[in-house]
Design a protein around this motif. Structure first.
Motif, PDB file in Angstrom:
ATOM      1  N   LEU A 127       0.834  -1.205   0.000  1.00 24.87           N
ATOM      2  CA  LEU A 127       0.000   0.000   0.000  1.00 24.87           C
ATOM      3  C   LEU A 127       0.872   1.260   0.000  1.00 24.87           C
ATOM      4  O   LEU A 127       0.610   2.207  -0.748  1.00 24.87           O
ATOM      5  CB  LEU A 127      -0.925   0.017   1.223  1.00 24.87           C
ATOM      6  N   ILE A 128       1.926   1.248   0.813  1.00 25.79           N
ATOM      7  CA  ILE A 128       2.792   2.432   0.890  1.00 25.79           C
ATOM      8  C   ILE A 128       3.432   2.688  -0.481  1.00 25.79           C
ATOM      9  O   ILE A 128       3.460   3.814  -0.978  1.00 25.79           O
ATOM     10  CB  ILE A 128       3.880   2.235   1.976  1.00 25.79           C
ATOM     11  N   VAL A 129       3.908   1.612  -1.095  1.00 21.06           N
ATOM     12  CA  VAL A 129       4.542   1.771  -2.408  1.00 21.06           C
ATOM     13  C   VAL A 129       3.502   2.259  -3.425  1.00 21.06           C
ATOM     14  O   VAL A 129       3.775   3.154  -4.238  1.00 21.06           O
ATOM     15  CB  VAL A 129       5.179   0.433  -2.861  1.00 21.06           C
ATOM     16  N   SER A 130       2.273   1.701  -3.348  1.00 18.12           N
ATOM     17  CA  SER A 130       1.219   2.123  -4.283  1.00 18.12           C
ATOM     18  C   SER A 130       0.922   3.597  -4.127  1.00 18.12           C
ATOM     19  O   SER A 130       0.721   4.310  -5.122  1.00 18.12           O
ATOM     20  CB  SER A 130      -0.084   1.385  -4.020  1.00 18.12           C
ATOM     21  N   ILE A 131       0.907   4.071  -2.867  1.00 17.91           N
ATOM     22  CA  ILE A 131       0.610   5.485  -2.647  1.00 17.91           C
ATOM     23  C   ILE A 131       1.656   6.328  -3.355  1.00 17.91           C
ATOM     24  O   ILE A 131       1.334   7.235  -4.141  1.00 17.91           O
ATOM     25  CB  ILE A 131       0.592   5.809  -1.124  1.00 17.91           C
ATOM     26  N   ALA A 132       2.945   5.988  -3.101  1.00 20.18           N
ATOM     27  CA  ALA A 132       4.019   6.793  -3.693  1.00 20.18           C
ATOM     28  C   ALA A 132       3.943   6.777  -5.215  1.00 20.18           C
ATOM     29  O   ALA A 132       4.235   7.777  -5.873  1.00 20.18           O
ATOM     30  CB  ALA A 132       5.370   6.279  -3.221  1.00 20.18           C
ATOM     31  N   LEU A 133       3.550   5.631  -5.787  1.00 20.64           N
ATOM     32  CA  LEU A 133       3.561   5.539  -7.242  1.00 20.64           C
ATOM     33  C   LEU A 133       2.289   6.070  -7.895  1.00 20.64           C
ATOM     34  O   LEU A 133       2.300   6.446  -9.064  1.00 20.64           O
ATOM     35  CB  LEU A 133       3.823   4.089  -7.678  1.00 20.64           C
ATOM     36  N   SER A 134       1.166   6.097  -7.144  1.00 21.56           N
ATOM     37  CA  SER A 134      -0.052   6.562  -7.818  1.00 21.56           C
ATOM     38  C   SER A 134      -0.294   8.061  -7.670  1.00 21.56           C
ATOM     39  O   SER A 134      -1.031   8.633  -8.472  1.00 21.56           O
ATOM     40  CB  SER A 134      -1.280   5.753  -7.395  1.00 21.56           C
TER      41      SER A 134
END
Ligand code: ATP
Length: 715
Positions: free
Chosen positions: A263-270
């Motif tokens: 989720l953290i990575v998704s936030i940074a990438l989206s």
């Protein structure tokens, strides 16, 4: 957080991005203070004014210009005419954070004086720098808010679908697919067109955020659903279910934390994706409108014609900001992903060109070859080794605290393997068995440095380009692991796994032909009802059945060398025996070579022709399985392993099982001499003076111990 900060310092791009983004968000929060003027302040007769900040007489000043044409908006500098730029000077009054009345700006010119245009002015004579800083409020927050909403929806729906399965899963997935079928931009434009075009900025901001969130969640929901689906069959979740813990608690307490890194990575990438979409909408005039400002609305207004861009290139400044922020989020996302997934970590300490080439460093120890007197399989082609390892070392560079340290997992391993031979590798956990075999098809993570030579049918594998390596990895060289359940996608049935495998080597194969071949292979590896079972999913098979499927898949790709890394550890003894029989049969019928890894010396001796005993990344003893298990083992470590083993141990010591005292050697700080010396009951002072060589004791039997000769002589 502190750990991540220490980590991110080792990733220059990630670190710079983090610092830049923090600065940008600070500027956004204190926009009124940082910007010299309010976003809407216009300076008459100053349309398209060029940037005018200059250092003059040692101070930063705003150069004055005069307009030479108000039609084409051309300017000329007025020589030696400057306005002093005041740092923390008084300017337009504002409320800091909407609360504290203030007049000071980080830098500005006196009221009524010639303005400072750090990045030039737009068509209405508004300061572009001030507008970028004010515009970041919308551009940077819209990304965060939309990401937060869409991820919340994705976690909710993906979590429900993955956890409950059945009709819930089916319905949610169909809705996701419906949204995903329509190209994102068309969907956004369609949803936007349903809304009134006379919205004020606040309404537009809210509506765009809602639209972006609605469009963004289905993709993430599918990923989350897949992860939850897999995690829900993990033992710790089943335990919670057995304890009758409510589902909501299991989801929030057991499952969500498992996917939090994703989720953290998704936030940074989206976030950058959403910022870009807002920009697109505003550019098309469907997003933020005057008097509010976002980077998208600035781009729309300012760079609407090529002529404008040619004459006033500073109009592109919002684009550079947008690009910078997008890249910074992507670099930060990459660093986050690597932080949470250490196997992705890239350290440049050991670039591939440092790898020693074949024969560059002649092996310091003799290659262990004991085919001649120990192999119990008569058709082993002793003279044509399929695989040869010469002085292979594997070091990992890992970050411990603030420092990169070297983990010496394998320290100069040499052996060879004939066609149709079974070689056993035995040793305690951490002795380097898996790393040695993973180095063969270059399956090690990027922080590993492999040196030495690995020859497959005489062809050097180390340093081979990935395309050339594909011929070997997963094809000539197959692998099966301890937990076969983890080797398969939980959402793919076995038929399609086999079809993909066959399709890889033959793109024209039909599904029927692939299924026929798969059926035959499954029969050969002993799976009943093989045709029907092709429609089953991984969770519908037992561990033993999955191991058989793994072997069948390796055969499907034309495997010549099968590396079996503790393939039976997770299985019960009866199934273990069946798998061993299967491997034996396959080497007979197909002449495949096998490297069989285990902690269990009984088992290794049972299946193998030869055994390597490893400890501390070194081969401590190598010999025929009859020699090692038949009472002729010489090395104290091998003897200790045998004494600790239920059947051989009792034969050997005629007493109860003996545990090996002490701890396994630490590969990041190995002992100066023999790694086993600190635990060895026979250790002498000379054991610590250097790593003993692997000495030939008799044909096919080698031992790495300085005490052996004396010991033999005295006993
Ligand atoms: N990616 C990695 N980064 C750093 N160190 C690693 C990495 N992979 C393995 N090691 C270290 O290399 C050493 C050898 O590991 P390896 O997996 O080969 O041991 P093993 O003998 O196969 O043990 P096991 O039987 O438990 O699998 C261990 O100390 C391990 O911590």
């Amino acid at each position: 957080m502190k750990k991540f900060l220490v980590y991110v310092k080792s990733r220059p791009l990630g670190f710079i991005s983090l610092v830049l983004l923090c600065l940008l968000y600070l500027c956004m929060i204190f926009a009124e203070f940082i910007a010299p003027y309010p976003a809407a302040t216009t300076f008459g007769e100053m349309s398209y004014h060029p940037p005018n900040g200059r250092f003059y007489n040692g101070t930063f000043q705003a150069q004055e210009f005069r307009v030479t044409s108000t039609v084409a908006w051309k300017y000329a500098r007025i020589r030696d005419s400057y306005e002093k730029v005041r740092f923390l000077g008084k300017g337009t009054p504002y409320k800091l954070l909407g609360l504290i009345p203030m007049e000071r700006h980080l830098f500005t010119t006196a009221r009524g004086a010639y303005p400072i245009f750090l990045m030039g002015a737009d068509n209405l004579g508004r300061d572009i720098f001030s507008r970028i800083i004010h515009g970041s409020r919308i551009s940077l927050t819209i990304g965060f808010v939309a990401t937060a909403i869409s991820l919340a929806l994705a976690v909710l729906f993906g979590g429900l679908a993955g956890y409950y399965g059945g009709a819930t899963d089916w319905s949610i997935m169909r809705i996701c697919e419906f949204f995903m079928l329509i190209p994102g931009l068309y969907l956004i434009l369609f949803l936007r067109s349903l809304l009134s075009s006379n919205m004020d900025s606040g309404q537009a901001y809210m509506m765009i955020t809602v639209i972006l969130s609605l469009v963004g969640w289905p993709g993430s929901a599918r990923t989350i659903r897949g992860m939850v689906h897999a995690i829900k069959r993990e033992e710790f979740v089943m335990n919670s279910q057995l304890e009758m813990i409510p589902s909501t608690l299991i989801i929030t307490r057991d499952i969500i934390p498992q996917i939090s890194s994703l989720l953290i990575v998704s936030i940074a990438l989206s976030i950058p994706g959403f910022i870009m979409t807002e920009t697109t909408l505003s550019y098309l005039g469907l997003g933020i409108v005057d008097p509010a400002v976002s980077w998208g609305s600035m781009i729309k207004r300012d760079i609407s014609t090529l002529n404008n861009l040619k004459n006033y290139p500073w109009l592109l400044n919002p684009v550079w900001f947008l690009l910078g922020v997008t890249l910074a989020f992507n670099f930060l996302g990459d660093a986050l992903r690597d932080y949470y997934d250490p196997y992705h970590t890239v350290f440049f300490k050991f670039p591939p060109f440092f790898r020693k080439k074949k024969n560059e460093n002649p092996p310091d120890s003799k290659s262990v070859n004991m085919n001649s007197n120990t192999a119990n399989y008569d058709s082993i082609a002793a003279n044509t080794p399929l695989l040869e390892l010469h002085d292979v070392t594997v070091d990992f560079s890992v970050l411990r605290g603030k420092e990169h340290i070297k983990v010496q997992a394998v320290r100069g391993v040499s052996f060879d393997l004939a066609k149709g031979e079974i070689l056993g590798i035995v040793g305690e956990s951490g002795s380097g068995k898996s790393v040695t075999t993973q180095a063969i098809p270059d399956l090690l993570p990027k922080n590993a440095s492999v040196q030495g030579s690995i020859l497959y049918e005489g062809k050097e594998l180390t340093g081979l380009a990935i395309n050339d390596l594909r011929l070997y990895r997963g094809k000539k060289i197959g692998m099966i692991f301890q937990e076969p359940g983890r080797s398969y996608d939980p959402l793919q049935n076995m038929g399609s796994v086999f079809f993909e495998t066959f399709h890889n080597s033959d793109p024209y194969i039909t599904r029927d032909a692939a299924m026929e071949k798969a059926e035959a292979l499954l029969k050969e590896t002993g799976l009943d009802n093989s045709r029907e079972r092709l429609s089953n999913f991984p969770h519908q098979f037992s561990g033993g059945q999955l191991q058989r499927i793994g072997i069948a898949l390796a055969l499907a790709q034309g495997c010549e060398l099968l590396v079996a890394d503790e393939p039976t550890t997770a299985l019960d003894v009866t199934i273990q025996k069946q798998i061993i029989e299967l491997l034996r049969a396959l080497r007979k019928t197909r002449r495949i070579s096998i490297i069989f890894i285990s902690h269990d010396i009984d088992l290794v001796a049972d299946i193998s022709d030869r055994i390597l005993v490893m400890y501390g990344g070194l081969i401590m003893e190598a010999g025929g399985s009859g020699t090692i298990s038949g009472g002729a083992a010489l090395h104290p470590y091998t003897k200790a392993l045998l004494a600790a083993s239920p059947s051989f141990g009792s034969h050997y010591s005629k007493s109860r099982l003996l545990a090996i005292p002490g701890r396994v050697t630490d590969p990041s700080n190995p002992e100066p001499g023999c790694p086993f010396a600190p635990r060895c009951t026979k250790a002498k002072p000379e054991c610590t003076s250097g790593i003993p060589p692997l000495a030939l004791k008799e044909e096919g039997h080698e031992v790495r111990c300085v005490c052996i000769d004396n010991q033999e002589a005295t006993s």
